[in-house]
Enzyme design. Structure first.
Site, PDB file in Angstrom:
ATOM      1  N   GLU A 144       4.686 -30.753  -6.831  1.00 38.39           N
ATOM      2  CA  GLU A 144       4.727 -31.272  -8.207  1.00 38.39           C
ATOM      3  C   GLU A 144       5.614 -32.508  -8.324  1.00 38.39           C
ATOM      4  OE1 GLU A 144       5.530 -28.106 -11.052  1.00 38.39           O
ATOM      5  OE2 GLU A 144       3.537 -27.262 -10.711  1.00 38.39           O
ATOM      6  N   GLU A 174      -1.554 -23.728  -7.136  1.00 36.55           N
ATOM      7  CA  GLU A 174      -0.860 -22.866  -8.101  1.00 36.55           C
ATOM      8  C   GLU A 174      -1.781 -22.682  -9.290  1.00 36.55           C
ATOM      9  OE1 GLU A 174       3.203 -23.701  -9.301  1.00 36.55           O
ATOM     10  OE2 GLU A 174       3.636 -24.552  -7.334  1.00 36.55           O
TER      11      GLU A 174
HETATM   12  O1  AHR Z   1       5.242 -20.916  -9.988  1.00 35.21           O
HETATM   13  C1  AHR Z   1       6.375 -21.268 -10.719  1.00 35.21           C
HETATM   14  C2  AHR Z   1       6.613 -22.778 -10.724  1.00 35.21           C
HETATM   15  O2  AHR Z   1       5.611 -23.412 -11.442  1.00 35.21           O
HETATM   16  C3  AHR Z   1       6.573 -23.464  -9.390  1.00 35.21           C
HETATM   17  O3  AHR Z   1       7.769 -23.383  -8.710  1.00 35.21           O
HETATM   18  C4  AHR Z   1       6.291 -24.877  -9.760  1.00 35.21           C
HETATM   19  O4  AHR Z   1       5.632 -25.584  -8.746  1.00 35.21           O
HETATM   20  C5  AHR Z   1       5.471 -24.753 -11.032  1.00 35.21           C
HETATM   21  O5  AHR Z   1       5.921 -25.597 -12.022  1.00 35.21           O
END
Ligand code: AHR
Length: 496
Positions: free
Chosen positions: A173, A292
């Site tokens: 990210e 994610e």
């Molecule tokens: O999954 C929780 C968090 O969400 C992760 O660490 C991050 O990459 C995202 O913002």
């Protein structure tokens, strides 16, 4: 409600479903590692300290690629803190989650866990506070044969054989201002290219995931992706997508229609990849790594207050959340030609299908659609022509009441259908145009007494999957009736 017909044809194939779309994500955050998969003090701990109750439940999910060690945590993580004799590993103050990290679990424990679970390792390097060279060194530690500095450290730590970690994420990210070491796209592109070049020079078998837009909501959405893909070029095998969704306005119908927006996000990223491929006149394109995804909106506890393994974002999931999880997976299958990897975030305690409390274990409703689909995940995704009632989500727009995907595996056809109606049962006909269904195989139904019903340690079985016997053969195919707010996974035997 009028009947929905799902028409399929075995020649109308989207693509082979990559097993890695049934991946997971294990981050050093809250109680995901400590008190989650690793808890030497638990009555369930094996000789390595892994929690066997958690791992046994995880086995039912047949997870493939397991992303580690973050997430935001990765952007402040120095991998050498987590190797070597435990008593010599430093406890550090980690800033992503304001927690204490003991480093008792590091690279070697992660690889041991992957081997135990048959997970494909997938490591995120630190391109926030770390350097491209530190990333390259981690790869040497993992993948190089004995005989050079970092590989010999692995050997000295008791692991003579290389780990052969193929999948590596180039940071996490990095477009998000909250990220440690966040930089503009142009700076990230340079860091990622430098790391990628060294990593591929060291091990030409690795596959690299570039950080793409981590949400559709940032002003840099798509501009970031275009810039980093353009600069890193053919060194990028994949680009990442992230997405967390929630029912923030308490509008279940709109919430369930979020699949339209997930489909669109995938198609937009695919377009960016194709655009760059065309611009470069390259034979190669980057594919999509949705590393994610999940429901996350109820819990905002993200400050660990300097504690080790604090309770952070321990989301409680209900039936409507489980239907959205089914919707994510349906969308990945509908885009099997471009989505090659996907990782539900996360696997235990932190926004997860499993939750521990002391030595107890709770299975959340979101566990079940993943289990139902992963167990039928092998094969070729087929186009599903869904003809039936539709509705308009307040923000997500027009969708069919029935959300569907299908996988063909030889003479077995797997169908996944969610009924998004809040109040009406739905009659669904599965109609293969070129094949004859000769039998109804295993089928499960996920339903519950209401959209907001969740499981708890006191009542763990309110929302669970159950065998489904409501499908029968008719002249045109297989006919079934789904209760309101439900999800069915159904396997049909086709005539050879
Ligand atoms: O999954 C929780 C968090 O969400 C992760 O660490 C991050 O990459 C995202 O913002």
């Amino acid at each position: 409600m009028d009947r929905t017909t799902i028409t399929l044809h075995s020649a109308y194939q989207i693509g082979e479903v990559d097993p890695r779309v049934f991946g997971g994500f294990l981050e050093h955050i809250g109680r995901a590692v400590y008190e989650g998969v690793y808890d030497p003090r638990s009555a369930h701990a094996d000789e390595a300290g892994f929690r066997t109750d958690v791992l046994n439940a995880m086995r039912r999910l047949r997870m493939t690629a397991m992303r580690y060690p973050g997430g935001n945590f990765a952007s402040g993580y120095h991998w050498m803190d987590g190797i070597g004799p435990r008593e010599a590993r430093p406890t550090v103050r980690e800033l992503a989650w304001q927690s204490l990290e003991s480093n008792a679990f590091g690279t070697d424990e992660y690889i041991a866990l992957c081997r135990k679970m048959s997970w494909t390792p997938m490591i995120t390097v630190n391109l926030g506070t770390g350097t491209p060279e530190e990333a390259r060194n981690w790869l040497e530690y993992c993948n190089a044969p004995a005989g050079s500095k970092y590989a010999d450290m692995r050997v000295a730590n008791g692991n003579p054989d290389p780990y052969a970690v193929k999948l590596w994420c180039l940071g996490n990210e990095m477009d998000g201002p909250w990220q440690l070491g966040h930089v503009p796209a142009s700076d990230y592109a340079i860091r990622a290219q430098q790391a990628a070049k060294m990593m591929k020079d060291l091990d030409r078998n690795v596959e690299l995931v570039l950080c793409g837009s981590c949400t559709t909501g940032l002003p840099s959405y798509m501009a970031w992706d275009q810039e980093v893909l353009d600069y890193v070029g053919d060194l990028a095998d994949y680009i990442s997508l992230h997405r967390y969704v929630g029912n923030r306005t308490d509008d279940t119908a709109d919430y369930l229609a979020v699949t339209a927006s997930i489909d669109r996000q995938i198609e937009e990223m695919d377009a960016a990849c194709r655009f760059i491929q065309a611009k470069h006149r390259s034979k190669k394109r980057a594919y999509l790594c949705f590393d994610e995804w999940n429901v996350w909106y109820k819990s905002s506890a993200m400050d660990g207050e300097g504690k080790h393994a604090p309770h952070l974002i321990e989301e409680i999931y209900n039936l409507e959340d489980a239907l959205v999880v089914a919707g994510f997976l349906n969308s990945f299958i509908r885009h099997a030609d471009v989505v090659k990897i996907a990782n539900i975030a996360q696997i235990v305690n932190v926004i997860a299908p499993l939750m521990t409390r002391g030595d107890e274990l709770l299975i959340q409703p979101t566990f079940y659609p993943f289990e139902m689909m992963a167990q039928r995940g092998a094969g070729v995704a087929l186009q599903t022509i869904v003809d039936g009632p539709r509705y308009e989500g307040a923000t997500n727009g027009d969708v069919p009441v029935i959300d569907a995907s299908a996988i063909l595996n030889g003479d077995i056809l797997h169908i996944f259908v969610a009924n998004r109606s809040l109040s009406e049962s739905a009659e669904v006909l599965v109609a293969p145009a070129d094949r004859t269904i000769v039998g109804v195989g295993a089928a499960e139904l996920l339903a519950g007494p209401g959209a907001k019903v969740a499981n708890s340690f006191d009542q763990p079985d309110l929302v669970v999957s159950r065998p489904f016997t409501g499908a029968r053969l008719v002249d045109e195919g297989a006919l079934m009736t789904l209760p309101p707010l439900s999800f069915v996974a159904l396997s049909l035997q086709l005539k050879a």
